[in-house]
Design a protein around this motif. Sequence first.
Motif, short mmCIF file in Angstrom:
data_model
loop_
_atom_site.label_atom_id
_atom_site.label_comp_id
_atom_site.label_asym_id
_atom_site.label_seq_id
_atom_site.Cartn_x
_atom_site.Cartn_y
_atom_site.Cartn_z
N SER A 84 -55.73 29.59 51.16
CA SER A 84 -54.68 30.18 51.00
C SER A 84 -54.75 31.67 50.33
N LYS A 85 -53.47 32.07 50.37
CA LYS A 85 -53.33 33.84 49.93
C LYS A 85 -53.88 33.81 48.50
N ASN A 86 -53.59 33.03 47.72
CA ASN A 86 -54.03 32.97 46.46
C ASN A 86 -55.44 32.88 46.17
N GLU A 87 -56.08 31.78 46.92
CA GLU A 87 -57.52 31.69 46.77
C GLU A 87 -58.19 32.93 47.42
N LEU A 88 -57.61 33.47 48.50
CA LEU A 88 -58.29 34.68 49.03
C LEU A 88 -58.11 35.89 47.96
N THR A 89 -57.27 36.13 47.39
CA THR A 89 -57.01 37.47 46.63
C THR A 89 -57.67 37.01 45.12
N SER A 90 -57.90 35.75 44.78
CA SER A 90 -58.82 35.62 43.73
C SER A 90 -60.35 35.79 43.97
N TYR A 91 -60.92 35.15 45.12
CA TYR A 91 -61.82 35.35 45.43
C TYR A 91 -62.53 36.62 45.79
N PHE A 92 -61.69 37.57 46.34
CA PHE A 92 -61.73 38.90 46.82
C PHE A 92 -62.07 39.86 45.54
N GLY A 93 -61.11 39.27 44.34
CA GLY A 93 -61.19 39.94 43.16
C GLY A 93 -62.36 39.72 42.43
N GLU A 94 -62.91 38.77 42.55
CA GLU A 94 -64.38 38.35 42.13
C GLU A 94 -65.63 39.17 42.67
N VAL A 95 -65.45 39.45 44.11
CA VAL A 95 -66.49 40.34 44.94
C VAL A 95 -66.17 41.77 44.71
N LEU A 96 -64.93 42.17 44.56
CA LEU A 96 -64.49 43.52 44.52
C LEU A 96 -63.71 43.69 43.38
N PRO A 97 -63.93 43.78 42.07
CA PRO A 97 -62.88 44.01 41.03
C PRO A 97 -62.03 45.26 41.13
N GLY A 98 -60.93 45.09 41.01
CA GLY A 98 -60.07 46.34 41.17
C GLY A 98 -59.51 46.75 42.63
N PHE A 99 -59.77 45.96 43.64
CA PHE A 99 -59.14 46.00 44.81
C PHE A 99 -57.89 46.46 44.78
N ASP A 100 -57.31 47.23 45.64
CA ASP A 100 -55.65 47.50 45.56
C ASP A 100 -54.94 46.38 46.13
N GLU A 101 -54.42 45.55 45.64
CA GLU A 101 -53.57 44.32 45.97
C GLU A 101 -52.38 44.87 46.79
N GLU A 102 -51.81 46.09 46.84
CA GLU A 102 -50.87 46.39 47.44
C GLU A 102 -51.37 47.15 48.87
N ARG A 103 -52.40 47.48 48.95
CA ARG A 103 -52.66 47.99 50.29
C ARG A 103 -53.70 47.22 51.03
N VAL A 104 -54.46 46.07 50.22
CA VAL A 104 -55.43 45.22 50.88
C VAL A 104 -54.58 43.95 50.96
N TYR A 105 -54.40 43.50 52.19
CA TYR A 105 -53.57 42.21 52.33
C TYR A 105 -54.29 41.14 52.70
N ALA A 106 -53.56 39.97 52.32
CA ALA A 106 -54.48 38.77 52.90
C ALA A 106 -55.05 38.61 54.23
N SER A 107 -54.60 39.11 55.24
CA SER A 107 -54.99 39.25 56.55
C SER A 107 -56.29 40.06 56.58
N ASN A 108 -56.51 41.21 55.83
CA ASN A 108 -57.51 42.05 55.90
C ASN A 108 -58.63 41.14 54.92
N ILE A 109 -58.30 40.55 53.89
CA ILE A 109 -59.28 39.77 53.35
C ILE A 109 -59.93 38.62 54.38
N LYS A 110 -59.07 37.97 54.86
CA LYS A 110 -59.42 37.14 55.85
C LYS A 110 -60.33 37.60 56.97
N LYS A 111 -60.02 38.71 57.45
CA LYS A 111 -61.01 39.55 58.39
C LYS A 111 -62.45 39.77 57.87
N VAL A 112 -62.33 40.23 56.66
CA VAL A 112 -63.56 40.65 56.11
C VAL A 112 -64.62 39.49 55.88
#
Length: 141
Positions: A84-112
């Motif tokens: 889910s989007k919430n799981e992805l953004t939470s996980y990504f926040g752990e590996v890259l604290p301070g990522f720009d949530e307005e410019r890094v979309y869930a689709s970008n996180i999925k791709k990474v």
Amino acid sequence: MKLEKVIAISGKPGLYEIISQSKSGVIVESLSDKKRFPVNSLHNISTLNDIAIYTYEEEVPLKAVFLSIFEKESGEKSINPKSSKNELTSYFGEVLPGFDEERVYASNIKKVLSWYNSLIDAKFDFSSIKEELEEESQEES
């Protein structure tokens, strides 16, 4: 295999390694099924080494994000990119604290995460990324 030789091709799933160059483009090999084919200038290709992720302070190279995921997961695969989007953004926040949530979309996180998992499947050597990042930080000092 070096990250400079690994590319993503728009419109095609997965990652590819550049094997050689030809007059009209490059010859690539799929990391997943090892099939080779030519890629010409009509395809949009992105070298993973040239991609960066937005944070609120700066842009962080994708290789640094991969290394962070690798260290968090102890060399194993990351969470499912289809989470889910919430799981992805939470996980990504752990590996890259301070990522720009307005410019890094869930689709970008999925791709990474999908690319990272593909590199794990292809037995990519993440220690080479660590060495590169250490060299770069020494050059800047």
